[in-house]
Every structure is written in C-alpha cells, then in structure tokens.
Design a protein around this motif. Structure first.
Motif, short mmCIF file in Angstrom:
data_model
loop_
_atom_site.label_atom_id
_atom_site.label_comp_id
_atom_site.label_asym_id
_atom_site.label_seq_id
_atom_site.Cartn_x
_atom_site.Cartn_y
_atom_site.Cartn_z
N GLY A 31 7.92 -4.13 47.29
CA GLY A 31 6.36 -3.81 47.08
C GLY A 31 5.75 -4.23 45.77
N ILE A 32 6.40 -3.99 44.60
CA ILE A 32 5.65 -4.49 43.45
C ILE A 32 5.67 -6.07 43.32
N LEU A 33 6.77 -6.71 44.12
CA LEU A 33 6.30 -8.25 44.09
C LEU A 33 5.26 -8.71 44.95
N CYS A 34 5.02 -8.06 46.24
CA CYS A 34 3.84 -8.25 46.95
C CYS A 34 2.58 -8.07 46.29
N GLY A 35 2.54 -6.90 45.53
CA GLY A 35 1.37 -6.61 45.06
C GLY A 35 1.01 -7.46 43.83
N SER A 36 1.99 -7.62 42.91
CA SER A 36 1.57 -8.55 41.78
C SER A 36 1.40 -10.02 42.37
N LEU A 37 2.07 -10.47 43.29
CA LEU A 37 1.72 -11.80 43.44
C LEU A 37 0.16 -12.01 44.14
N ALA A 38 -0.12 -10.96 44.94
CA ALA A 38 -1.49 -11.08 45.17
C ALA A 38 -2.69 -11.42 44.23
N GLY A 58 6.41 -6.92 54.52
CA GLY A 58 6.47 -7.73 53.36
C GLY A 58 6.76 -9.13 53.34
N ALA A 59 7.44 -9.37 54.52
CA ALA A 59 7.60 -11.18 54.38
C ALA A 59 6.39 -11.87 54.91
N VAL A 60 5.59 -11.08 55.72
CA VAL A 60 4.46 -11.72 56.30
C VAL A 60 3.47 -11.71 54.98
N GLN A 61 3.25 -10.71 54.13
CA GLN A 61 2.43 -10.70 53.02
C GLN A 61 2.80 -11.92 52.06
N LEU A 62 3.92 -11.75 51.81
CA LEU A 62 4.27 -12.94 50.65
C LEU A 62 3.82 -14.21 51.40
N VAL A 63 4.31 -14.69 52.63
CA VAL A 63 4.12 -15.93 53.11
C VAL A 63 2.61 -16.30 53.21
#
Length: 258
Positions: A31-38, A58-63
C-alpha cells in the motif's frame, strides 16, 4: 432484534476483522508503495487518493500509474488493467452459486470488496450462507479496503520524502501474502496438483511474456484439479465396490458353510 441476535452479529463482525487482520498488516509495504509511487510520478494528491478509492487493486494501480506517467494511450491502459484484473472474473464465477440469489446490494458490495484475500477466506462450503456469514464477509472485506486506503494515504503523505520504492523489491510482499494464503488450504491431492500446476505454468508463461499467462495458468490448473478430483472419485467408487463385493462374497460363503 433480540439481544442474542445482536450479540451474534457483533461476534461475526469481530471475527471478520480479526481473521483479516494479518492480511491487513501484510500489505503495508504494498500500500505504501502504491501511494508513494503515485506522488513520485507527478500525480496530484486527489488523483493519488482516487486510485485506491476507485480502482482498489494493487497490481493494477502500479501498472496504470506507470502507463499514465508514460502518456500511454487510454486503450492501452484500459486493456492492460482488464488483463491484470481478469482473474477476478474467475473469482466471480467460483462464487456465483453462493451469491446469485442475494439482493443486489449484497452482490454489489461483496463484488467490489472481492479481493484475492477475501476470496481466500471464502473457500468454506458454508461461506455466504445466511446473514451472519454475509456480515462476516462484509466486515472482513471492508476492513481490508479501509486498511488499503490507510496504507496508500501514508504512502501519499511520504511520497515526497521516500526514494523510488519499486527498486527495493517491496512488491514481493504481496507474493509472500499469497503463499501464506494458499499453503494452509492444500488439504488433498487435487488441490496440491492445482497449486503445483498453477505455480509452474505461471512462471513459464511469465518467462514467455504472455499477457494472458496468469489467467491461462489458472484455467489449466483448475482443469487439472477437476480431472484429479474425478479420478479420485472414480477410484474411491471402485474401491468401495470391491469392498462391498468382497463382503457379499464372504457372507455368501459363510451361509453356504452353515
């Protein structure tokens, strides 16, 4: 509603929250990875918040974050998101018979909350049968949704200060979570065959760069598990027939001696 009824609902709510708690904690890095990456990919705070609120994958968010940052065409983004999330179609099919007679409000709510984690808690034959079990599923899935939002918000808040977390391999946390979910559910030979086939084929298809590799591996693995179940049932039936036949022969032999 009687006191006993209220007490039963509260117990199911509590059980749903407690059963999902280890998984809520396991996705903290994800979750932290997804939020910070955005934030690091120049999303506004509102846009970064809408990703876990609406997409909730999660996977969709990152991609999607990476594709949008690279100015990919909308058709590419939508198709990629569809491919990555297509396993949820299989989840829906697996739970169709359990949910098809429920009112739309239940099907809609549980459908939105149906993640890999909630599906892993839905393997019991009695899942979703009766209002108490529906409340359990709703609170289990709802607690995971709230936790996912919280970890994303923490990542968004820290996005300007953290390094690019994709280089730290934190996405492996989700793979570890799935392993922890799957292993305890392997209770018979057909399930073992299904898991082994899915694992081996998913790795092979990944190396071959097949876009539909995960879905194809899942379908083939389920079919192998189905064949193993049929073979096991057939062998059990033959064994039972032989036992009954031998019992009858022994009884007939005993009667002839008498």
């Amino acid at each position: 509603m009687s006191f006993n009824r209220k007490s039963a609902y509260l117990q199911m709510m509590q059980k749903g929250l407690l059963d999902m708690m280890p998984l809520n904690l396991a996705v903290i890095p994800w979750g932290i990875l997804c939020g910070s990456l955005a934030i690091q990919r120049d999303f506004s705070i509102l846009e970064a918040l809408l990703m876990p609120l609406v997409v909730y994958a999660g996977a969709v968010q990152l991609v999607v974050i990476e594709l949008m940052h690279a100015n990919a065409p909308l058709a590419t983004i939508l198709f990629t998101a569809f491919i990555i999330s297509s396993r949820h179609f299989l989840y829906g099919l697996a739970l169709r018979d359990k949910l098809k007679n429920l009112p739309l409000r239940w099907r809609g709510s549980l459908g939105f909350l149906l993640t890999d984690e909630l599906f892993a808690l839905s393997g019991d034959k009695q899942s979703y049968k009766g209002k108490l079990r529906l409340v359990y599923a709703l609170f289990a899935g709802g607690s995971f949704y709230v936790s996912w939002l919280i970890w994303n918000i923490i990542g968004i808040a820290a996005g300007s200060y953290l390094p690019d977390l994709t280089n730290l391999g934190l996405d492996f946390a989700i793979a570890v979570t799935f392993i922890a979910l799957v292993i305890p559910s392997i209770v018979n030979l057909p399930l073992l065959i299904t898991v082994c086939v899915a694992g081996v084929l998913s790795v092979i298809f990944k190396l071959l760069h097949w876009e539909l590799g995960l879905v194809l591996a899942s379908v083939i693995a389920m079919y192998c598990g189905y064949l193993a179940t049929r073979l096991q049932t057939k062998n059990n039936a033959i064994a039972t027939y032989q036992i009954n036949k031998n019992t009858v022969n022994e009884n007939n032999s005993g009667e002839q001696k008498l």
